[in-house]
Each structure stands twice: as C-alpha cells, then as structure tokens.
Design a protein around this motif. Structure first.
Motif, PDB file in Angstrom:
ATOM      1  N   GLN A 277      -4.516 -13.464  -8.824  1.00  0.00           N
ATOM      2  CA  GLN A 277      -3.303 -12.648  -8.834  1.00  0.00           C
ATOM      3  C   GLN A 277      -3.499 -11.411  -7.957  1.00  0.00           C
ATOM      4  O   GLN A 277      -4.604 -10.870  -7.872  1.00  0.00           O
ATOM      5  CB  GLN A 277      -2.960 -12.209 -10.257  1.00  0.00           C
ATOM      6  N   ALA A 278      -2.411 -11.000  -7.344  1.00  0.00           N
ATOM      7  CA  ALA A 278      -2.403  -9.771  -6.547  1.00  0.00           C
ATOM      8  C   ALA A 278      -1.406  -8.804  -7.174  1.00  0.00           C
ATOM      9  O   ALA A 278      -0.294  -9.201  -7.529  1.00  0.00           O
ATOM     10  CB  ALA A 278      -2.024 -10.065  -5.100  1.00  0.00           C
ATOM     11  N   PHE A 279      -1.807  -7.538  -7.312  1.00  0.00           N
ATOM     12  CA  PHE A 279      -0.963  -6.534  -7.946  1.00  0.00           C
ATOM     13  C   PHE A 279      -0.600  -5.462  -6.924  1.00  0.00           C
ATOM     14  O   PHE A 279      -1.474  -4.913  -6.242  1.00  0.00           O
ATOM     15  CB  PHE A 279      -1.681  -5.913  -9.144  1.00  0.00           C
ATOM     16  N   VAL A 280       0.687  -5.178  -6.839  1.00  0.00           N
ATOM     17  CA  VAL A 280       1.190  -4.206  -5.863  1.00  0.00           C
ATOM     18  C   VAL A 280       0.790  -2.802  -6.306  1.00  0.00           C
ATOM     19  O   VAL A 280       0.901  -2.445  -7.486  1.00  0.00           O
ATOM     20  CB  VAL A 280       2.711  -4.311  -5.732  1.00  0.00           C
ATOM     21  N   ALA A 281       0.329  -1.999  -5.356  1.00  0.00           N
ATOM     22  CA  ALA A 281      -0.106  -0.637  -5.660  1.00  0.00           C
ATOM     23  C   ALA A 281       0.098   0.241  -4.432  1.00  0.00           C
ATOM     24  O   ALA A 281       0.575  -0.224  -3.391  1.00  0.00           O
ATOM     25  CB  ALA A 281      -1.579  -0.630  -6.082  1.00  0.00           C
ATOM     26  N   LYS A 282      -0.256   1.512  -4.573  1.00  0.00           N
ATOM     27  CA  LYS A 282      -0.181   2.435  -3.437  1.00  0.00           C
ATOM     28  C   LYS A 282      -1.217   3.547  -3.640  1.00  0.00           C
ATOM     29  O   LYS A 282      -1.663   3.816  -4.770  1.00  0.00           O
ATOM     30  CB  LYS A 282       1.217   3.026  -3.292  1.00  0.00           C
ATOM     31  N   VAL A 283      -1.585   4.193  -2.550  1.00  0.00           N
ATOM     32  CA  VAL A 283      -2.566   5.270  -2.596  1.00  0.00           C
ATOM     33  C   VAL A 283      -1.937   6.490  -3.262  1.00  0.00           C
ATOM     34  O   VAL A 283      -0.935   7.015  -2.788  1.00  0.00           O
ATOM     35  CB  VAL A 283      -3.070   5.630  -1.189  1.00  0.00           C
ATOM     36  N   ARG A 284      -2.536   6.923  -4.382  1.00  0.00           N
ATOM     37  CA  ARG A 284      -2.008   8.090  -5.093  1.00  0.00           C
ATOM     38  C   ARG A 284      -2.686   9.374  -4.642  1.00  0.00           C
ATOM     39  O   ARG A 284      -2.035  10.406  -4.460  1.00  0.00           O
ATOM     40  CB  ARG A 284      -2.201   7.920  -6.610  1.00  0.00           C
ATOM     41  N   PHE A 303      -1.100   1.521  -9.732  1.00  0.00           N
ATOM     42  CA  PHE A 303      -0.327   0.286  -9.842  1.00  0.00           C
ATOM     43  C   PHE A 303       1.169   0.610  -9.780  1.00  0.00           C
ATOM     44  O   PHE A 303       1.610   1.612 -10.329  1.00  0.00           O
ATOM     45  CB  PHE A 303      -0.613  -0.426 -11.168  1.00  0.00           C
ATOM     46  N   GLU A 304       1.925  -0.266  -9.116  1.00  0.00           N
ATOM     47  CA  GLU A 304       3.380  -0.120  -9.175  1.00  0.00           C
ATOM     48  C   GLU A 304       3.869  -0.380 -10.592  1.00  0.00           C
ATOM     49  O   GLU A 304       4.717   0.335 -11.122  1.00  0.00           O
ATOM     50  CB  GLU A 304       4.044  -1.094  -8.193  1.00  0.00           C
TER      51      GLU A 304
END
Length: 409
Positions: A277-284, A303-304
């Motif tokens: 599985q791949a989980f959408v995220a972004k640099v915080r 994590f989104e």
C-alpha cells in the motif's frame, strides 16, 4: 697370461652405474599414470564445485516511482508523545489504565499515596482560620483605637485632656492599624500556603495532559516514584501516552539532498507492515539542525489521512515526489516488474535472466519494457520475489548448482 685373466674378470664385473637408469626406465609408466589420475581428480573437483553468485529479487514497481525525486528511510512517530510522571515524589497506590487504553484529556491515570499531603492541606486550612481570627481581633482593636483617638481629639480641642493624652491615643491608633495590616498579610500568606498544600494534594492524582492512547505501562502499584525525570528517559514514569491522531513519518535525509525538498512537497509513504500500500503524504517540516555524526536532517512527513492500524515506531520509506500522484494511480503499478539491468543478458538473440531455484540455476526468457536508472522494467518475466543472478558469467549452465553469496561478498 695375467693379461688374459684380467680381461676375463673385467667381463664378469657388474656395472652399477647403469642399474638405476634401467629401474627408472621401467617405472616411468607408473609416474605418468599417477599424474594423469591426479589431474583428473583436480579437474573433477574444479568442475563439480558450485560457483558463487550474487542475486537480487524480482520486485514490483511502487506507485509514483517515475515522479520520485529522492527517497529516504524513517519510522512512524507522533507529534505528541510523552512519558507521564508525577510532579511530586510518592508511592504509587493505583494505576487506573492499562496498555492500549484510549484516554481523554484530564482523565485520571494514577494515584499516589496522599496521606501526608492531606495532613499538610488540613494544617494549612487550620492556619488560615487562625490567621482569620487574628485579623478579626486586630481589626476590633484598631477600630477601638480609632474611636479613642476621635474622642481624644474632641477633648483636646475643648482643652479637657492634655497634649500627652492626645499623642498617646494617636500612637495607639497607629499601632493597632499596623497590627491590622500585619494580620491581613498573615491571613493572605496562610491562604497562599493552603493553596500550595491543595496543589500538592492534587499532584498525587496523575491526569492525562492530552487525549491519546497508552502504549506502555512503566510502573505498577507499590513503586516509589520521583518527580518527572530530566536526565534519563522513563525514570519515574508511570505510562507512555501517544496521540495516535498526530502520527507522521520522521525520515532521515542527507544534508546534500535537503535543497531538493520544500515544505508542502508531495510524498508517498510505504510502511514495512503494509508493503503493498502507498499512503499519500506531504512534507510538514524540516528540523533546523544537522546530525553531525550522520550528516543527516530529520524531515517530518504528515499523512493526508492517517491510515488505520498504523502504530508508532513502524518502519517506513518515504518517496519525495516531483509532482503529486493522482489517487487512481495508486491502485496500479508504473511498470509490472523490476530487476537490476545487469541481471538481463542476451542468449541466442533473446533476453534472459538466470533464475536461482533450489540451489540450481535455470534460464528464463524475459521481455524488457524500458530501462529505468540501474534497473529494467519487464513486461514479462519471473514472479515477484524470484531470485535472479546479478551479472552472470559464461560458466552458468541450466541445472548447475550455485552458491548464493551474501551482499557485499
């Protein structure tokens, strides 16, 4: 006559210098045979020895690989994670929660022995009452002194009392006023002491500073605990509390790669526990400090949507993307299979890989889709997880036994 006899004796004399030569000539076939047998034994040993090979596993390409700017390893952490310890020393008499319990902010986690604290609180309240009585008495005295001063001033104006009597009344009024102020200050001090005693008593009840989940129980009833530890983690702790609603991934990125990252940059998280599985995220955030020993910085990736089942300290790998990957693309692979480019060789005009199975190698044809970095994408080939030989040499033959060398061997 003597000469003839000497000749006859010379004929009968044995020539010892020729004897070893005849023996050597008779034995040479034996030496040749031994050399041939030895050569055959050595040759068979060399041919029969299993050659060592390096292998790699056929893998499925992860979503977003084409857009990956760089990747880094890390682990799941929480923005709010704390070892809960008492603020006062005492003996633990109750732990009201267990590992895995969800707690609300302010919920009671544990209680300490509060007998001494209750005694101190009761004593402080008694001192408040005593100070209050002293203040009442001082006020009454001050009121009487002020009234006496007023009468003395009237009598002095009528010249009924002497100047000395007036001054004595003024002194009594001033002294009683000072005593009233001192009693009021003592009452305030007693009240503050009572509030401090009540606070100490409240500290015997340990409450949750935030809503979270108990992930570790560090002490049981009967343990004597010190105030919150500073130098060593978990010394004096009761439970470890984690906010599972604030989970993120903390990844280590080398300092030379930091310029390639920016806040809000899209990323994908791959957890070791859920490799498919791949989980959408972004640099915080990027921690503004470099670990000198490793020349890395910690990058926090949020994590989104926090996936269910994710726990702190799970291993993770983060792919930092050049651009965001659409949600529908996460359900399919960029390419079916990937193997190291050196594992694919040409044999008889077709592309093949050498598969290692049960300690032996076999040749398997593959169909190459494209080259991606130091790997190739296969449109057709072995199943994921299959071991293939990296950089095979010409000595491999189908069915030959091989010995897998460890990484770096």
């Amino acid at each position: 006559m003597a000469e003839a006899q000497a000749q006859r004796l010379a004929v009968l004399k044995i020539d010892r210098t020729a004897r070893p030569r005849r023996k050597l000539l008779r034995r040479w076939p034996l030496w040749v045979g031994l050399a041939v047998v030895l050569a055959l034994v050595v040759g068979m040993a060399v041919v029969g020895r299993a050659p060592g090979v390096r292998v790699a596993e056929v893998r499925e390409a992860r979503p977003g690989e084409q857009q990956t700017e760089l990747s880094a390893a890390g682990y799941v952490s929480s923005r709010r994670r704390s070892v809960i310890a008492p603020q006062v020393a005492g003996r633990l008499v109750e732990v009201a929660v267990d590992e895995g319990d969800a707690v609300e902010k302010g919920q009671v986690l544990a209680r300490l022995d509060d007998r001494d604290a209750r005694v101190m609180a009761a004593r402080s309240r008694a001192e408040v009452r005593a100070a209050s009585q002293r203040l009442a008495a001082a006020r009454a005295t001050a009121t009487r002194a002020r009234n006496d001063l007023g009468r003395a001033e009237q009598l002095a104006r009528a010249q009924v009392v002497t100047r000395a009597s007036l001054e004595e009344a003024q002194a009594m009024a001033s002294a009683s006023s000072a005593e009233e102020q001192a009693a009021a200050a003592q009452l305030e001090a007693a009240r503050e002491a009572a509030r401090a005693a009540d606070l100490q008593l409240s500290h015997t009840v340990v409450r949750a500073p935030f809503a979270g989940t108990v992930v570790r129980k560090l002490a049981d009833e009967g343990a004597v605990l010190a105030p919150a530890a500073i130098e060593q983690e978990n010394i004096g702790g009761i439970v470890e509390l984690v906010d599972l609603g604030a989970l993120e991934v903390e990844a280590e990125v080398s300092e030379e790669q930091l310029p390639r990252l920016e806040l809000g940059q899209p990323a994908l998280v791959f957890l070791d526990a859920y490799p498919d599985q791949a989980f959408v995220a972004k640099v915080r955030s990027v921690r503004p400090a470099i670990d000198r020993s490793k020349a890395t910085a910690d990058v926090n990736v949020a994590f989104e949507e926090i996936p269910p089942g994710v726990l702190p300290d799970m291993g993770a790998r983060v792919a930092f993307l050049k651009e965001a990957v659409p949600a529908e693309a996460l359900a399919k692979q960029d390419a079916a299979l990937r193997v190291p480019a050196s594992a694919v060789v040409q044999n008889g005009g077709e592309s093949v890989v050498w598969v290692v199975q049960d300690g032996k190698v076999k040749r398997q044809p593959v169909r190459v889709a494209e080259k991606v970095g130091d790997e190739v994408a296969l449109a057709q080939g072995p199943e994921p997880g299959t071991q293939v030989v990296v950089a095979p040499n010409g000595s491999l033959r189908p069915g030959r036994k091989v010995k897998v060398r460890p990484e770096g061997g």
